[in-house]
Design an enzyme around this catalytic site. Structure first.
Site, PDB file in Angstrom:
ATOM      1  N   LYS A 153       0.875  -1.190   0.000  1.00  0.00           N
ATOM      2  CA  LYS A 153       0.000   0.000   0.000  1.00  0.00           C
ATOM      3  C   LYS A 153       0.907   1.233   0.000  1.00  0.00           C
ATOM      4  O   LYS A 153       1.233   1.797   1.042  1.00  0.00           O
ATOM      5  CB  LYS A 153      -0.913  -0.063   1.235  1.00  0.00           C
ATOM      6  CG  LYS A 153      -2.164   0.772   1.112  1.00  0.00           C
ATOM      7  CD  LYS A 153      -3.163   0.391   2.189  1.00  0.00           C
ATOM      8  CE  LYS A 153      -4.190   1.475   2.416  1.00  0.00           C
ATOM      9  NZ  LYS A 153      -5.035   1.784   1.262  1.00  0.00           N
TER      10      LYS A 153
HETATM   11  N1  PMP Z   1      -7.654  -1.675  -3.209  1.00  0.00           N
HETATM   12  C1  PMP Z   1      -7.132  -0.465  -2.977  1.00  0.00           C
HETATM   13  C2  PMP Z   1      -6.423   0.227  -4.067  1.00  0.00           C
HETATM   14  C3  PMP Z   1      -7.266   0.144  -1.719  1.00  0.00           C
HETATM   15  O1  PMP Z   1      -6.767   1.350  -1.484  1.00  0.00           O
HETATM   16  C4  PMP Z   1      -7.971  -0.536  -0.709  1.00  0.00           C
HETATM   17  C5  PMP Z   1      -8.156   0.109   0.633  1.00  0.00           C
HETATM   18  N2  PMP Z   1      -7.077  -0.153   1.481  1.00  0.00           N
HETATM   19  C6  PMP Z   1      -8.488  -1.802  -0.989  1.00  0.00           C
HETATM   20  C7  PMP Z   1      -8.316  -2.350  -2.252  1.00  0.00           C
HETATM   21  C8  PMP Z   1      -9.203  -2.602   0.053  1.00  0.00           C
HETATM   22  O2  PMP Z   1      -8.296  -2.997   1.057  1.00  0.00           O
HETATM   23  P1  PMP Z   1      -8.731  -3.213   2.554  1.00  0.00           P
HETATM   24  O3  PMP Z   1      -9.956  -4.056   2.527  1.00  0.00           O
HETATM   25  O4  PMP Z   1      -7.580  -3.883   3.178  1.00  0.00           O
HETATM   26  O5  PMP Z   1      -9.003  -1.863   3.130  1.00  0.00           O
END
Ligand code: PMP
Length: 299
Positions: A153
């Site tokens: 991320k």
């Molecule tokens: N894809 C992207 C690009 C994101 O930014 C997020 C949010 N973190 C997600 C998917 C979903 O991830 P999560 O369920 O871990 O928040």
């Protein structure tokens, strides 16, 4: 300046919100080589609880490893700092933004640069609202998996997300859907994407997506409900012909999708999606005993 809460964790302690400052020379501000998390905490019967904190901290450290970042604290210390930041702010439900960024330097080399850690805690309601959303396929494609580490991320990835999201909003839609370099569906700007077809849950396989922690939670909930999940390549035609579709994400939680490119998906409501959404809502608030292990109580 926005005042979101009382305290921010910065490096090794809590500081007053207005005293948390960074310098314009901050490397990560220029080049996007920061990593972060989005985590939610909820009010439960037993007190405030952070949802899947361990998984979020583990992903933060995985993301930092993409840059060989010398993280100034251990996984356990980051875990405890996040809990302390939530506790100190005294907010019942909200969003946490743990953030690791490089300090001051010009030029692209970040090796040996010191890293900083901050934790912001704010009250933040549903990201895309409670209702089913109208989605537009973006003219921007998701980042090629050979161009970055897509399981991390990384702040810089969000320039792509912001372009897609702004483009959809300017065209009057609620959210964007990004395709990958092959033309398959990847994900939303900050959400994973699912369809339901003939009772099966289908979602893009890892590669160009951030494998979300909410996505993983939905896999588990679906399994417990006897719903089969398939990770595969998904095309736009699969989505247009789906019975239901929804987004998942920490901020978006489970958000049903009413239409894609102005084509209604199923009846636009979503029966299985709605069921999964309600179970997720119960799980995060400690109301479903099956998922109590996902909650980290803040005491
Ligand atoms: N894809 C992207 C690009 C994101 O930014 C997020 C949010 N973190 C997600 C998917 C979903 O991830 P999560 O369920 O871990 O928040």
């Amino acid at each position: 300046m926005m005042q979101g809460s009382k305290f921010i964790w910065l490096d090794n302690k809590l500081v007053d919100w207005e005293k948390a400052k960074v310098h314009p020379m901050t490397h990560s501000l220029h080049y996007g080589d920061a990593v972060f998390e989005g985590v939610r905490f909820y009010k439960t019967e037993k007190g405030t609880a952070i949802f899947r904190l361990k998984e979020h901290v583990d992903r933060l450290f995985h993301s930092a490893s993409a840059f060989d970042m010398k993280v100034p604290l251990s996984n356990r210390e980051a875990f405890n700092a996040i809990k302390e930041a939530v506790k100190a702010n005294g907010i019942e439900e909200g969003y946490i933004r743990p953030f690791l960024f490089f300090g001051e330097k010009m030029g692209l080399n970040n090796i040996d640069l010191e890293a900083h850690f901050s934790v912001i805690v704010i009250p933040w309601g549903s990201y895309l609202g409670e209702n089913a959303v109208r989605v537009k396929t973006s003219k921007f494609i998701r980042i090629h998996p050979s161009s970055s580490l897509m399981t991390a991320k990384i702040s810089g990835h969000y320039a792509n997300s912001i372009l897609a999201s702004a483009d959809a909003k300017k065209a009057g839609f609620d959210e964007a859907l990004l395709l990958d370099y092959k033309g398959n569906i990847a994900e939303g700007p900050g959400e994973n994407f699912f369809i339901i077809k003939d009772g099966k849950l289908i979602t893009p396989k890892p590669g160009t997506i951030l494998p979300g922690i909410t996505r993983d939670s939905i896999f588990k909930i679906a399994k417990d409900e006897g719903i089969e999940t398939v990770e595969t390549d998904l095309t736009l035609n699969d989505a247009y012909g789906a019975d239901e579709a929804f987004f998942t994400g920490t901020a978006a939680e489970v958000t049903l999708i009413e239409s894609l490119d102005n084509k209604k998906i199923g009846d636009g409501k979503g029966k299985i999606g709605e069921k999964l959404k309600q179970i997720y809502k119960s799980a995060v608030r400690g109301k479903d005993k099956r998922y109590l292990g996902w909650l980290e109580l803040v005491k």
